[in-house]
Enzyme design. Structure first.
Site, PDB file in Angstrom:
ATOM      1  N   HIS A  15       0.847  -1.212   0.000  1.00  0.00           N
ATOM      2  CA  HIS A  15       0.000   0.000   0.000  1.00  0.00           C
ATOM      3  C   HIS A  15       0.869   1.245   0.000  1.00  0.00           C
ATOM      4  CE1 HIS A  15       0.142   1.383   4.316  1.00  0.00           C
ATOM      5  NE2 HIS A  15       0.288   0.115   4.585  1.00  0.00           N
ATOM      6  N   GLU A  62      -5.389   1.760   2.078  1.00  0.00           N
ATOM      7  CA  GLU A  62      -5.270   0.580   2.958  1.00  0.00           C
ATOM      8  C   GLU A  62      -5.534   1.006   4.391  1.00  0.00           C
ATOM      9  OE1 GLU A  62      -2.875  -0.034   5.443  1.00  0.00           O
ATOM     10  OE2 GLU A  62      -3.056  -2.184   5.721  1.00  0.00           O
ATOM     11  N   GLU A  63      -5.062   2.232   4.707  1.00  0.00           N
ATOM     12  CA  GLU A  63      -5.200   2.736   6.077  1.00  0.00           C
ATOM     13  C   GLU A  63      -6.578   3.373   6.237  1.00  0.00           C
ATOM     14  OE1 GLU A  63      -3.079   2.197   8.309  1.00  0.00           O
ATOM     15  OE2 GLU A  63      -1.059   2.150   7.500  1.00  0.00           O
ATOM     16  N   HIS A  81       2.194   4.474  12.883  1.00  0.00           N
ATOM     17  CA  HIS A  81       1.010   5.340  12.714  1.00  0.00           C
ATOM     18  C   HIS A  81       1.184   6.702  13.379  1.00  0.00           C
ATOM     19  CE1 HIS A  81      -1.954   1.861  11.643  1.00  0.00           C
ATOM     20  NE2 HIS A  81      -1.027   2.055  10.732  1.00  0.00           N
TER      21      HIS A  81
HETATM   22  N1  DTR Z   1      -2.189  -3.164   9.499  1.00  0.00           N
HETATM   23  C1  DTR Z   1      -0.934  -2.807   8.859  1.00  0.00           C
HETATM   24  C2  DTR Z   1       0.247  -3.120   9.751  1.00  0.00           C
HETATM   25  C3  DTR Z   1       0.230  -4.525  10.178  1.00  0.00           C
HETATM   26  C4  DTR Z   1      -0.133  -4.965  11.406  1.00  0.00           C
HETATM   27  N2  DTR Z   1      -0.007  -6.336  11.428  1.00  0.00           N
HETATM   28  C5  DTR Z   1       0.440  -6.779  10.218  1.00  0.00           C
HETATM   29  C6  DTR Z   1       0.729  -8.065   9.715  1.00  0.00           C
HETATM   30  C7  DTR Z   1       1.150  -8.179   8.398  1.00  0.00           C
HETATM   31  C8  DTR Z   1       1.292  -7.047   7.609  1.00  0.00           C
HETATM   32  C9  DTR Z   1       1.000  -5.746   8.089  1.00  0.00           C
HETATM   33  C10 DTR Z   1       0.580  -5.642   9.401  1.00  0.00           C
HETATM   34  C11 DTR Z   1      -0.931  -1.340   8.579  1.00  0.00           C
HETATM   35  O1  DTR Z   1      -1.104  -0.576   9.524  1.00  0.00           O
HETATM   36  O2  DTR Z   1      -0.726  -0.983   7.413  1.00  0.00           O
HETATM   37 ZN    ZN Z   2      -0.575   1.180   8.974  1.00  0.00          ZN
HETATM   38 ZN    ZN Z   3       0.821  -0.764   6.350  1.00  0.00          ZN
END
Ligand code: DTR
Ligand code: ZN
Ligand code: ZN
Length: 453
Positions: free
Chosen positions: A194, A239-240, A378
């Site tokens: 992303h 994605e976020e 973040h």
């Molecule tokens: N959610 C994703 C970061 C993230 C957290 N756990 C995982 C496991 C595998 C890949 C990514 C992630 C983000 O904040 O973009």
């Molecule tokens: Zn993220």
């Molecule tokens: Zn991410």
């Protein structure tokens, strides 16, 4: 952030350099809810950093302007209406943290006639707090640092403007998709990352690292590469989730839009999807997606073929860089999720977010036990100084290795041998049954996303 000029410039750049490198490039637009927030406190024409308290109501655009009422400091400052004088009516109350909950301070201030609340910290650092139950959020309330509190305490009676607002509007953003001109189009190797960041900062680790590794691999491969299997790259937007994601929002909007836009046949043409999201966390953890669920925790295994991708990435990092890898659960927290939901084998790499590194992990990865893998996850500090370059280098090598392997042959994933004739529809259906597909694709994706939400 998706919907911002920064994302658009990044995505345009990616599209431009990949076009120059000979790829067939397309931009896939889609609508999404852009949400950001205004957290503003101004006095004497200067801005004082403030963080809205979770649960607070929003002000209108421009905020509320009123004189500052400095509430007397004692052990329970502002916790009861007896702490307020009639002077506070129609004013913004400045209250020191401590003695009771933020919600109680806010409710007491509102009951005493205040029109807003600024609470300052009683310890070092930002005050990023919550009012708890929504019932507590009746007048706008934000948190400032102890230093800012001391400065404001000297400004009793001065007009201050408090603006705490969530901006939600329908916007359009876009994914960038790039594919080699050559190679089989019925056995495509797809990789993605992303390109958007979280709303608070530049997102250099999350996910500049994944996008940079993918882009450089694509540029080294070139769009005119002589490959057995076509290679497709996806640079996802949104994605976020936004600044104030709606309850249950899972983000992943660009990759979900993409998979939903594919016909069943087009999904069968994708041999595998590899995802790269956070490849350079400072206190690095080396993780590959646990395709076979060998750690027996959380979500189950990925679609058939995912275990083989995990093996390829794990063996490379061990053999090429002497790195011992752990599995990370396929629990749906990045852009592999919509692909695995429709039965496409998935894999990927990850270096950890705000989870805490254990002593055992710190020992094998020379990290800091008890600290997060990425303490700027973040946050605004996820900038160029927040990258473990050795980790990014090692993981980028693994990305390139996987492309080299699978652009040549996906036999280890789906049994399709090099030069094997295009399979009949019957075989395709048989293959899809291996992917445990039991209902039309869209339904399973909706089902999964709803379940996930
Ligand atoms: N959610 C994703 C970061 C993230 C957290 N756990 C995982 C496991 C595998 C890949 C990514 C992630 C983000 O904040 O973009
Ligand atoms: Zn993220
Ligand atoms: Zn991410």
């Amino acid at each position: 952030m998706a919907g911002s000029g920064g994302h658009a410039k990044s995505a345009d750049y990616v599209a431009s350099v990949l076009t120059t490198a000979g790829f067939a490039v397309s931009k896939q637009e889609f609508p999404f809810s852009y949400s950001t927030r205004v957290d503003r406190l101004s006095v004497d024409g200067t801005q004082i950093p403030i963080i809205r308290m979770y649960g607070t109501p929003s002000t209108s655009a421009g905020g509320v302007t009123a004189p500052l009422d400095v509430v007397a400091v004692d052990d329970t400052s502002g916790c009861g209406t007896s702490d307020y004088t009639p002077d506070v009516v129609g004013k913004i109350a400045l209250i020191k943290r401590g003695g009771c909950s933020f919600a109680q301070k806010q409710v007491s201030a509102e009951a005493s006639g205040a029109v807003g609340v600024v609470i300052y910290n009683n310890t070092v650092g930002d005050l990023d707090a919550s009012l708890g139950e929504p019932a507590g959020g009746m007048i706008p309330a934000g948190g400032v640092t102890a230093a800012a509190g001391a400065r404001l305490a000297a400004l009793a009676g001065q007009p201050v403007t408090l603006e705490l607002r969530v901006v939600v509007e329908e916007r359009t953003t876009f994914n960038v998709i790039a594919e080699t001109k050559g190679g089989r189009k019925d056995n495509i190797v797809m990789l993605g990352s992303h390109l958007d960041s979280r709303w608070r900062g530049p997102g250099l680790n999350d996910n500049g690292t994944g996008s940079a590794a993918l882009l450089e691999t694509a540029l080294q491969l070139g769009g005119n590469a002589k490959v057995e299997n076509a290679v497709r790259f996806g640079f996802w937007s949104a994605e976020e989730s936004g600044a104030m994601p709606p309850p249950g929002s899972i983000g992943l909007e660009g990759s979900i839009h993409y998979v939903r836009s594919l016909t069943f046949g087009q999904q069968l043409d994708i041999a595998a999807y590899l995802n790269f999201d956070m490849l350079g966390s400072p206190n690095v953890g080396y993780f590959t997606y646990d395709g076979d669920n060998s750690d027996l925790v959380g979500a189950g295994p990925g679609p058939y073929g995912s275990a083989q991708i995990e093996r390829t990435l794990t063996d490379f990092l061990k053999n090429a860089h002497g790195v011992s890898v752990e599995g990370t659960d396929l629990s749906g927290d990045s852009d592999y999720f919509p692909f695995s939901t429709v039965g496409i084998p998935v894999g990927g790499l990850f270096t950890g977010a705000n989870e805490i590194e254990t002593s055992a992990q710190a020992a094998k990865w020379s990290g800091i036990a008890g600290a997060p893998f990425d303490s700027c996850f973040h946050q605004a500090c996820d900038n160029l100084g927040n990258i473990n370059r050795e980790a990014l280098d090692r993981n980028a090598d693994a990305v390139a290795w996987a492309v080299g392997i699978y652009a040549t042959s996906t036999e280890s994933i789906n049994g399709i041998k090099r030069g094997e004739a295009k399979e009949t529809t019957q075989k395709a259906v048989e293959r899809s049954s291996e992917r445990n597909l039991t209902e039309p694709v869209g339904a399973s994706l909706d089902l999964a996303c709803n379940d996930f939400a």
